[in-house]
Motif scaffolding. Structure first.
Motif, PDB file in Angstrom:
ATOM      1  N   LEU A  42      19.536 -58.473  31.354  1.00 52.43           N
ATOM      2  CA  LEU A  42      20.158 -57.134  31.718  1.00 52.43           C
ATOM      3  C   LEU A  42      19.977 -56.007  30.656  1.00 52.43           C
ATOM      4  CD1 LEU A  42      21.389 -55.960  34.197  1.00 52.43           C
ATOM      5  CD2 LEU A  42      23.699 -56.436  33.219  1.00 52.43           C
ATOM      6  N   SER A  43      20.508 -56.467  29.218  1.00 52.02           N
ATOM      7  CA  SER A  43      20.364 -55.804  28.190  1.00 52.02           C
ATOM      8  C   SER A  43      18.924 -55.590  27.854  1.00 52.02           C
ATOM      9  CB  SER A  43      21.097 -56.593  27.013  1.00 52.02           C
ATOM     10  OG  SER A  43      22.604 -56.619  27.029  1.00 52.02           O
ATOM     11  N   PRO A  44      17.910 -56.711  27.989  1.00 47.70           N
ATOM     12  CA  PRO A  44      16.532 -56.069  27.433  1.00 47.70           C
ATOM     13  C   PRO A  44      16.171 -55.361  28.524  1.00 47.70           C
ATOM     14  CG  PRO A  44      16.900 -58.569  27.345  1.00 47.70           C
ATOM     15  CD  PRO A  44      18.196 -58.033  27.826  1.00 47.70           C
ATOM     16  N   ARG A  45      16.484 -55.205  29.665  1.00 45.75           N
ATOM     17  CA  ARG A  45      16.007 -54.304  30.902  1.00 45.75           C
ATOM     18  C   ARG A  45      16.517 -52.867  30.705  1.00 45.75           C
ATOM     19  NH1 ARG A  45      17.720 -56.340  36.084  1.00 45.75           N
ATOM     20  NH2 ARG A  45      19.590 -55.516  35.642  1.00 45.75           N
ATOM     21  N   PHE A  46      17.835 -52.630  30.319  1.00 43.71           N
ATOM     22  CA  PHE A  46      18.275 -51.493  30.034  1.00 43.71           C
ATOM     23  C   PHE A  46      17.674 -50.923  28.704  1.00 43.71           C
ATOM     24  CE2 PHE A  46      21.825 -52.707  33.015  1.00 43.71           C
ATOM     25  CZ  PHE A  46      21.336 -51.831  33.970  1.00 43.71           C
ATOM     26  N   PHE A  47      17.491 -51.699  27.738  1.00 41.60           N
ATOM     27  CA  PHE A  47      16.957 -51.204  26.434  1.00 41.60           C
ATOM     28  C   PHE A  47      15.629 -50.692  26.635  1.00 41.60           C
ATOM     29  CE2 PHE A  47      14.203 -51.932  22.837  1.00 41.60           C
ATOM     30  CZ  PHE A  47      14.565 -50.792  22.023  1.00 41.60           C
ATOM     31  N   SER A  48      14.944 -51.487  27.519  1.00 40.91           N
ATOM     32  CA  SER A  48      13.250 -51.053  27.782  1.00 40.91           C
ATOM     33  C   SER A  48      13.399 -49.871  28.691  1.00 40.91           C
ATOM     34  CB  SER A  48      12.523 -52.334  28.419  1.00 40.91           C
ATOM     35  OG  SER A  48      12.484 -53.337  27.865  1.00 40.91           O
ATOM     36  N   LEU A  49      14.326 -49.887  29.327  1.00 43.25           N
ATOM     37  CA  LEU A  49      14.373 -48.513  30.469  1.00 43.25           C
ATOM     38  C   LEU A  49      14.570 -47.456  29.556  1.00 43.25           C
ATOM     39  CD1 LEU A  49      14.576 -46.954  33.314  1.00 43.25           C
ATOM     40  CD2 LEU A  49      16.766 -47.873  33.254  1.00 43.25           C
ATOM     41  N   CYS A  50      15.607 -47.253  28.712  1.00 49.43           N
ATOM     42  CA  CYS A  50      16.109 -46.135  28.015  1.00 49.43           C
ATOM     43  C   CYS A  50      15.128 -45.762  27.051  1.00 49.43           C
ATOM     44  CB  CYS A  50      17.366 -46.672  27.263  1.00 49.43           C
ATOM     45  SG  CYS A  50      18.766 -46.709  28.419  1.00 49.43           S
ATOM     46  N   HIS A  51      14.482 -46.754  26.227  1.00 48.53           N
ATOM     47  CA  HIS A  51      13.537 -46.634  25.110  1.00 48.53           C
ATOM     48  C   HIS A  51      12.270 -45.993  26.003  1.00 48.53           C
ATOM     49  CE1 HIS A  51      11.813 -46.641  21.327  1.00 48.53           C
ATOM     50  NE2 HIS A  51      10.778 -47.293  21.579  1.00 48.53           N
ATOM     51  N   GLY A  52      11.858 -46.551  27.280  1.00 46.09           N
ATOM     52  CA  GLY A  52      10.703 -45.868  27.766  1.00 46.09           C
ATOM     53  C   GLY A  52      11.164 -44.335  28.286  1.00 46.09           C
ATOM     54  N   LEU A  53      12.335 -44.031  28.645  1.00 48.98           N
ATOM     55  CA  LEU A  53      12.569 -42.768  29.089  1.00 48.98           C
ATOM     56  C   LEU A  53      12.634 -41.922  27.786  1.00 48.98           C
ATOM     57  CD1 LEU A  53      13.709 -40.779  31.014  1.00 48.98           C
ATOM     58  CD2 LEU A  53      15.942 -41.687  31.055  1.00 48.98           C
ATOM     59  N   GLU A  54      13.096 -42.337  26.822  1.00 47.03           N
ATOM     60  CA  GLU A  54      13.235 -41.539  25.508  1.00 47.03           C
ATOM     61  C   GLU A  54      11.636 -41.297  24.933  1.00 47.03           C
ATOM     62  OE1 GLU A  54      13.792 -42.542  20.660  1.00 47.03           O
ATOM     63  OE2 GLU A  54      15.119 -43.661  22.001  1.00 47.03           O
ATOM     64  N   LEU A  55      10.774 -42.182  25.131  1.00 46.80           N
ATOM     65  CA  LEU A  55       9.323 -42.000  24.660  1.00 46.80           C
ATOM     66  C   LEU A  55       8.905 -40.810  25.513  1.00 46.80           C
ATOM     67  CD1 LEU A  55       8.439 -45.276  23.378  1.00 46.80           C
ATOM     68  CD2 LEU A  55       8.840 -43.410  22.198  1.00 46.80           C
ATOM     69  N   ALA A  56       9.057 -41.121  26.895  1.00 52.70           N
ATOM     70  CA  ALA A  56       8.618 -40.180  27.991  1.00 52.70           C
ATOM     71  C   ALA A  56       8.922 -38.813  27.818  1.00 52.70           C
ATOM     72  CB  ALA A  56       8.849 -40.598  29.329  1.00 52.70           C
ATOM     73  N   LEU A  57      10.196 -38.539  27.577  1.00 58.59           N
ATOM     74  CA  LEU A  57      10.633 -37.206  27.151  1.00 58.59           C
ATOM     75  C   LEU A  57       9.965 -36.733  26.029  1.00 58.59           C
ATOM     76  CD1 LEU A  57      14.500 -37.658  28.123  1.00 58.59           C
ATOM     77  CD2 LEU A  57      12.846 -36.049  29.106  1.00 58.59           C
ATOM     78  N   LYS A  58       9.892 -37.302  24.815  1.00 59.48           N
ATOM     79  CA  LYS A  58       9.186 -36.953  23.731  1.00 59.48           C
ATOM     80  C   LYS A  58       7.839 -36.914  23.863  1.00 59.48           C
ATOM     81  CE  LYS A  58      12.629 -38.757  20.458  1.00 59.48           C
ATOM     82  NZ  LYS A  58      13.205 -39.859  19.159  1.00 59.48           N
ATOM     83  N   ALA A  59       6.958 -37.805  24.658  1.00 63.28           N
ATOM     84  CA  ALA A  59       5.778 -37.174  25.079  1.00 63.28           C
ATOM     85  C   ALA A  59       5.634 -35.980  25.768  1.00 63.28           C
ATOM     86  CB  ALA A  59       5.103 -38.406  26.050  1.00 63.28           C
ATOM     87  N   PHE A  60       6.760 -35.703  26.449  1.00 55.68           N
ATOM     88  CA  PHE A  60       6.573 -34.198  27.124  1.00 55.68           C
ATOM     89  C   PHE A  60       6.795 -33.320  26.129  1.00 55.68           C
ATOM     90  CE2 PHE A  60       8.749 -30.764  29.088  1.00 55.68           C
ATOM     91  CZ  PHE A  60       8.031 -30.620  30.286  1.00 55.68           C
ATOM     92  N   LEU A  61       7.685 -33.271  25.289  1.00 53.95           N
ATOM     93  CA  LEU A  61       7.800 -32.229  24.372  1.00 53.95           C
ATOM     94  C   LEU A  61       6.645 -32.339  23.257  1.00 53.95           C
ATOM     95  CD1 LEU A  61      11.583 -33.419  23.483  1.00 53.95           C
ATOM     96  CD2 LEU A  61      11.030 -31.329  24.648  1.00 53.95           C
ATOM     97  N   ALA A  62       6.139 -33.099  22.877  1.00 54.24           N
ATOM     98  CA  ALA A  62       4.875 -33.091  21.868  1.00 54.24           C
ATOM     99  C   ALA A  62       3.870 -32.580  22.788  1.00 54.24           C
ATOM    100  CB  ALA A  62       4.638 -34.760  21.574  1.00 54.24           C
ATOM    101  N   ALA A  63       3.627 -32.801  23.917  1.00 56.04           N
ATOM    102  CA  ALA A  63       2.714 -31.992  24.617  1.00 56.04           C
ATOM    103  C   ALA A  63       2.751 -30.440  24.825  1.00 56.04           C
ATOM    104  CB  ALA A  63       2.555 -32.658  26.202  1.00 56.04           C
ATOM    105  N   LYS A  64       3.979 -30.330  24.700  1.00 50.11           N
ATOM    106  CA  LYS A  64       4.337 -29.035  24.697  1.00 50.11           C
ATOM    107  C   LYS A  64       4.121 -28.099  23.415  1.00 50.11           C
ATOM    108  CE  LYS A  64       4.658 -28.500  28.928  1.00 50.11           C
ATOM    109  NZ  LYS A  64       3.734 -27.783  29.641  1.00 50.11           N
ATOM    110  N   GLY A  65       3.978 -29.102  22.533  1.00 52.10           N
ATOM    111  CA  GLY A  65       3.909 -28.551  20.989  1.00 52.10           C
ATOM    112  C   GLY A  65       5.173 -28.970  20.001  1.00 52.10           C
ATOM    113  N   ASP A  66       6.101 -29.572  20.262  1.00 56.00           N
ATOM    114  CA  ASP A  66       6.839 -29.961  19.242  1.00 56.00           C
ATOM    115  C   ASP A  66       6.266 -31.045  18.307  1.00 56.00           C
ATOM    116  OD1 ASP A  66       9.012 -28.633  20.537  1.00 56.00           O
ATOM    117  OD2 ASP A  66      10.061 -30.225  21.112  1.00 56.00           O
ATOM    118  N   ARG A  67       6.561 -30.793  17.019  1.00 54.48           N
ATOM    119  CA  ARG A  67       6.038 -31.365  16.021  1.00 54.48           C
ATOM    120  C   ARG A  67       6.822 -32.635  15.819  1.00 54.48           C
ATOM    121  NH1 ARG A  67       1.300 -29.994  14.999  1.00 54.48           N
ATOM    122  NH2 ARG A  67       0.906 -27.849  14.945  1.00 54.48           N
ATOM    123  N   MET A  68       6.342 -33.773  15.102  1.00 59.64           N
ATOM    124  CA  MET A  68       7.094 -34.997  14.813  1.00 59.64           C
ATOM    125  C   MET A  68       8.536 -34.934  14.124  1.00 59.64           C
ATOM    126  SD  MET A  68       6.731 -38.386  15.094  1.00 59.64           S
ATOM    127  CE  MET A  68       4.996 -39.183  14.579  1.00 59.64           C
TER     128      MET A  68
END
Length: 149
Positions: A42-68
């Motif tokens: 359960l914990s690894p599943r939720f960590f993976s889910l949350c981290h994946g969502l975090e990276l997906a949101l940051k990918a969206f922001l980076a694609a729109k031009g947000d810097r590191m």
């Protein structure tokens, strides 16, 4: 240092960075989907889910031009990343349940509580939410798009 000189890091262009973030996000979401079949993870599943969502949101922001620096400044705060994507770039998720997922998962993920045993408080609510959403719906983050596109 190289030959007595400091090595200088060249910033990665936002488009390339966005692609790498998106690819990594998909792998974490894929891991969460596979772990759905094993209740003891359960914990690894939720960590993976949350981290994946975090990276997906940051990918969206980076694609729109947000810097590191902007992305790093968000830390692990899903709510802030989601809010920025919506308010600054018109994010319109393809699944309205993304709002619920972010609201439920953000407080625990921000503190990285899924990484440590006994530290997360709302696991039963998350389990219900994860099953109600279903892993096939959670992966809709891949279809995040700005309004009007």
């Amino acid at each position: 240092m190289t030959n007595g000189k400091k090595a200088r890091l060249v910033p990665m262009p936002p488009g390339i960075h966005a692609g790498k973030l998106h690819k990594t996000a998909r792998s974490y979401i894929g891991a969460a989907r596979k772990l759905e079949e094993e209740p003891q993870f359960l914990s690894p599943r939720f960590f993976s889910l949350c981290h994946g969502l975090e990276l997906a949101l940051k990918a969206f922001l980076a694609a729109k031009g947000d810097r590191m620096a902007v992305l790093m400044g968000l830390g692990h705060d899903l709510s802030e990343a989601y809010k920025r994507a919506q308010e600054e770039y018109g994010l319109e998720p393809s699944d309205p349940l993304l709002d619920t997922l972010v609201r439920l998962m953000s407080p625990e993920h921000k503190k990285q509580l899924f990484r440590y045993p006994g530290r997360h408080r709302q696991l039963n609510a998350f389990t219900c939410g994860f099953r109600c959403l279903g892993p096939e719906r959670i992966t809709h983050f891949q279809e995040l798009r700005p309004a009007g596109e």
